[in-house]
Structure formats: C-alpha cells, structure tokens
Design a protein around this motif. Structure first.
Motif, PDB file in Angstrom:
ATOM      1  N   MET A 186       0.706  -1.229  -0.161  1.00  0.00           N
ATOM      2  CA  MET A 186      -0.002  -0.042   0.161  1.00  0.00           C
ATOM      3  C   MET A 186       0.830   1.284  -0.139  1.00  0.00           C
ATOM      4  N   ALA A 187       1.773   1.376   0.814  1.00  0.00           N
ATOM      5  CA  ALA A 187       2.932   2.353   0.837  1.00  0.00           C
ATOM      6  C   ALA A 187       3.519   2.655  -0.570  1.00  0.00           C
ATOM      7  N   ARG A 188       3.859   1.465  -1.170  1.00  0.00           N
ATOM      8  CA  ARG A 188       4.229   1.652  -2.444  1.00  0.00           C
ATOM      9  C   ARG A 188       3.476   2.049  -3.668  1.00  0.00           C
ATOM     10  N   TYR A 189       2.177   1.627  -3.468  1.00  0.00           N
ATOM     11  CA  TYR A 189       1.242   2.169  -4.851  1.00  0.00           C
ATOM     12  C   TYR A 189       0.169   3.350  -4.312  1.00  0.00           C
ATOM     13  N   LEU A 190       0.202   3.566  -3.050  1.00  0.00           N
ATOM     14  CA  LEU A 190      -0.734   4.623  -2.371  1.00  0.00           C
ATOM     15  C   LEU A 190      -0.678   5.859  -3.409  1.00  0.00           C
ATOM     16  N   PRO A 191       0.584   6.365  -3.669  1.00  0.00           N
ATOM     17  CA  PRO A 191       0.604   7.440  -4.557  1.00  0.00           C
ATOM     18  C   PRO A 191      -0.211   7.553  -5.799  1.00  0.00           C
ATOM     19  N   LEU A 192      -0.390   6.257  -6.308  1.00  0.00           N
ATOM     20  CA  LEU A 192      -1.417   6.153  -7.524  1.00  0.00           C
ATOM     21  C   LEU A 192      -2.734   6.581  -7.270  1.00  0.00           C
ATOM     22  N   LEU A 193      -3.087   6.403  -6.070  1.00  0.00           N
ATOM     23  CA  LEU A 193      -4.728   7.020  -5.805  1.00  0.00           C
ATOM     24  C   LEU A 193      -4.962   8.489  -5.905  1.00  0.00           C
ATOM     25  N   SER A 194      -3.813   9.052  -5.958  1.00  0.00           N
ATOM     26  CA  SER A 194      -4.024  10.489  -6.355  1.00  0.00           C
ATOM     27  C   SER A 194      -4.866  10.610  -7.551  1.00  0.00           C
ATOM     28  N   PHE A 195      -4.630   9.846  -8.565  1.00  0.00           N
ATOM     29  CA  PHE A 195      -5.392   9.906  -9.880  1.00  0.00           C
ATOM     30  C   PHE A 195      -6.699   9.523  -9.696  1.00  0.00           C
ATOM     31  N   ALA A 196      -7.314   8.879  -8.733  1.00  0.00           N
ATOM     32  CA  ALA A 196      -8.404   8.508  -8.408  1.00  0.00           C
ATOM     33  C   ALA A 196      -9.530   9.807  -8.108  1.00  0.00           C
ATOM     34  N   THR A 197      -8.690  10.919  -7.654  1.00  0.00           N
ATOM     35  CA  THR A 197      -9.596  12.246  -7.539  1.00  0.00           C
ATOM     36  C   THR A 197     -10.137  12.504  -8.795  1.00  0.00           C
ATOM     37  N   LEU A 198      -9.654  12.323  -9.946  1.00  0.00           N
ATOM     38  CA  LEU A 198     -10.222  12.669 -11.274  1.00  0.00           C
ATOM     39  C   LEU A 198     -11.569  12.027 -11.311  1.00  0.00           C
ATOM     40  N   LEU A 199     -11.826  10.898 -10.759  1.00  0.00           N
ATOM     41  CA  LEU A 199     -13.141  10.248 -10.839  1.00  0.00           C
ATOM     42  C   LEU A 199     -13.974  10.552  -9.824  1.00  0.00           C
ATOM     43  N   SER A 200     -13.512  11.283  -8.623  1.00  0.00           N
ATOM     44  CA  SER A 200     -14.353  12.000  -7.776  1.00  0.00           C
ATOM     45  C   SER A 200     -14.807  13.140  -8.119  1.00  0.00           C
ATOM     46  N   VAL A 201     -13.982  13.929  -9.005  1.00  0.00           N
ATOM     47  CA  VAL A 201     -14.437  15.293  -9.308  1.00  0.00           C
ATOM     48  C   VAL A 201     -15.584  14.983 -10.533  1.00  0.00           C
ATOM     49  N   ALA A 202     -15.347  14.000 -11.212  1.00  0.00           N
ATOM     50  CA  ALA A 202     -16.547  13.499 -12.404  1.00  0.00           C
ATOM     51  C   ALA A 202     -17.734  13.179 -11.681  1.00  0.00           C
ATOM     52  N   ALA A 203     -17.635  12.451 -10.403  1.00  0.00           N
ATOM     53  CA  ALA A 203     -18.948  11.818  -9.927  1.00  0.00           C
ATOM     54  C   ALA A 203     -19.774  12.679  -9.159  1.00  0.00           C
ATOM     55  N   VAL A 204     -18.934  13.785  -8.432  1.00  0.00           N
ATOM     56  CA  VAL A 204     -19.919  14.317  -7.429  1.00  0.00           C
ATOM     57  C   VAL A 204     -20.337  15.755  -8.040  1.00  0.00           C
ATOM     58  N   PRO A 205     -21.239  16.549  -7.431  1.00  0.00           N
ATOM     59  CA  PRO A 205     -21.688  17.788  -7.791  1.00  0.00           C
ATOM     60  C   PRO A 205     -20.439  18.712  -8.054  1.00  0.00           C
ATOM     61  N   LEU A 206     -20.547  19.631  -8.871  1.00  0.00           N
ATOM     62  CA  LEU A 206     -19.399  20.548  -9.090  1.00  0.00           C
ATOM     63  C   LEU A 206     -19.040  21.236  -7.851  1.00  0.00           C
ATOM     64  N   ALA A 207     -20.117  21.590  -6.945  1.00  0.00           N
ATOM     65  CA  ALA A 207     -19.474  22.363  -5.815  1.00  0.00           C
ATOM     66  C   ALA A 207     -18.919  21.252  -4.886  1.00  0.00           C
ATOM     67  N   ALA A 208     -19.131  20.214  -4.978  1.00  0.00           N
ATOM     68  CA  ALA A 208     -18.171  19.362  -3.945  1.00  0.00           C
ATOM     69  C   ALA A 208     -16.873  19.176  -4.732  1.00  0.00           C
ATOM     70  N   ALA A 209     -16.854  19.132  -6.132  1.00  0.00           N
ATOM     71  CA  ALA A 209     -15.764  19.092  -7.028  1.00  0.00           C
ATOM     72  C   ALA A 209     -14.698  20.059  -6.588  1.00  0.00           C
ATOM     73  N   LEU A 210     -15.307  21.251  -6.580  1.00  0.00           N
ATOM     74  CA  LEU A 210     -14.428  22.538  -6.095  1.00  0.00           C
ATOM     75  C   LEU A 210     -13.771  22.150  -4.735  1.00  0.00           C
ATOM     76  N   TYR A 211     -14.485  21.717  -3.957  1.00  0.00           N
ATOM     77  CA  TYR A 211     -13.846  21.452  -2.532  1.00  0.00           C
ATOM     78  C   TYR A 211     -12.811  20.273  -2.552  1.00  0.00           C
ATOM     79  N   ILE A 212     -13.005  19.428  -3.439  1.00  0.00           N
ATOM     80  CA  ILE A 212     -11.947  18.291  -3.555  1.00  0.00           C
ATOM     81  C   ILE A 212     -10.633  18.918  -4.200  1.00  0.00           C
ATOM     82  N   VAL A 213     -10.943  19.640  -5.307  1.00  0.00           N
ATOM     83  CA  VAL A 213      -9.824  20.263  -5.997  1.00  0.00           C
ATOM     84  C   VAL A 213      -8.893  21.177  -5.274  1.00  0.00           C
TER      85      VAL A 213
END
Length: 240
Positions: A186-213
């Motif tokens: 997990m420690a080795r591959y956890l940095p890759l999870l940063s790219f999962a934020t792209l999916l979060s931004v696409a999935a949540v309302p834009l207001a929540a996406a602004l919070y995430i970004v």
C-alpha cells in the motif's frame, strides 16, 4: 448543517461584488482554505512525526535484526522507542480524519439542492460532469470548466506521484507480522490513488468537486513546504 450553509452563503454575499454569479463557487474555495488553515497545525505535527520516523528508520532496522526471533519483544521495543522519541504512529492520520466530517457535511449540503441557481461560469454548481456532457459535450461551456478542473487535478496528482517516488518508502517495524506485506504494498502504490481524484471530481456535484480540487491542491503545496527537507529515496537505506 445550517452553520455550514450560512457560512458559505455569507461568504458568497461578501464576494459578490468581486465574483458576480460565481461568488458561491469562490465562497466554497475560500471555505475549503479556511478548513485547511484550521487543520494546518496538525499537518505540521504529522510532518514532524514523519521526519522523526524517517530519522528512526536505522534504529528500527537494528531492532528488527536484534529481535528477529521474538516478535513480542520487537513490538515492545518499537513502542518504547516511539515513546522515547515522542513519535506517534497515528499523527499522520489526524489531518485527514478531521477533514472528513467537514467534507461529508459539505457534500450533503451541495447535494441537497441548495446550490440551485449558483454556478461557476457556465457550469451549475449542483450539476455533475454527466450533465455537462449532455448539455454541450466535452467542449461545451460547462464541459470546459470541468476540463480545467481535470487539468488541475491531473497536474497535482502527477506531482504527488513523482514526489512520493522520491521519498523513502515506509517499512513496517516487523515485516514478519501478518499484514506487513500488504502495508508495504500500500505504501508503494498509494501515490497512484491521487489519480482517483479525477473520478471523484467527475462523480460528485460541481460544488463538491471544487472542495476536492481546492483541498487536493492545498495538500500538495502544504506537503511540498512541510517536507522540503525530507531525504530522497536512496539517500536513506532501511534494511528489510
């Protein structure tokens, strides 16, 4: 919930002269920054703890070698070393744990219909990326807003990944314990999870996406500052 809503609405009223129809979006960004400023002292404490654990890595390696055949004694020795150096294994989790309630409350607020009538340029704050695609497509007015957010998240995720690759890999105190291999992976591959934020931004309302970004970008800048003097991978060798 009403406290959060009232705070965002008051911030939007104050920012109205500067941002016009996008005042609520600006208020969300400002609110997120206020949350991160409030949590910043814990982030500094987490950074000190991580630096201390990195500094202790050679001594932990010695303990693993010394007590290789006695896991219970190894665990006790590790706890004693952490107590002696005043290092908390949980310090790095506190900032994220304290941000979680704020995010879920804000997400509920953003999903409750109170964002109706508010927008970021041409993109309604209550809509999702799918709505932008169905109203103008990828290159439509709302779609372009999301492309900018995706570009920001992608740049931050790439930076986080490259920076994490340069940092020493966190190794469990006792690799023989159950789950130690999983923790290392997990420690080795956890940095890759940063790219999962792209999916979060696409999935949540834009207001929540602004919070995430905003929060993700803040984290990248904050960690670059707090961990600027951390050794690069290879500068610190920790035997397994």
């Amino acid at each position: 919930m009403s406290v959060f809503a009232s705070l965002v609405e008051r911030l939007a009223d104050l920012l109205q002269p500067l941002f016009g129809a996008s005042a609520t979006a600006a208020a969300i960004v400002l609110f997120t920054m206020c949350v991160r400023i409030a949590v910043h002292p814990l982030s500094r404490a987490a950074a000190r703890g991580q630096k201390a654990r990195t500094r202790l890595a050679p001594r932990l390696a010695e303990l693993r070698k010394k007590h290789a055949k006695n896991p219970e004694r190894l665990q006790k020795a590790v706890l004693e070393l952490h107590a002696q150096e005043k290092v908390s294994p949980l310090a790095g989790c506190l900032p994220s744990l304290l941000q979680a309630p704020a995010f879920f409350l804000m997400f509920h607020l953003f999903s409750s219909g109170r964002m109706a009538g508010h927008s970021l340029f041409a993109a309604p704050l209550g809509d999702h990326y799918a709505d932008a695609l169905s109203n103008g497509g990828v290159w439509g007015p709302a779609g372009l807003v999301y492309l900018v957010l995706f570009a920001i998240v992608g740049a931050v995720a790439t930076y986080n990944y490259l920076r994490a690759r340069r940092q020493p890999l966190a190794v469990p105190a006792d690799p023989s314990q159950p789950g130690a291999g999983v923790a290392t992976a997990m420690a080795r591959y956890l940095p890759l999870l940063s790219f999962a934020t792209l999916l979060s931004v696409a999935a949540v309302p834009l207001a929540a996406a602004l919070y995430i970004v905003t929060s993700t970008t803040w984290t990248a800048v904050e960690r670059a500052f707090l961990y600027r003097d951390m050794p690069a991978a290879g500068a610190l060798v920790t035997p397994a």
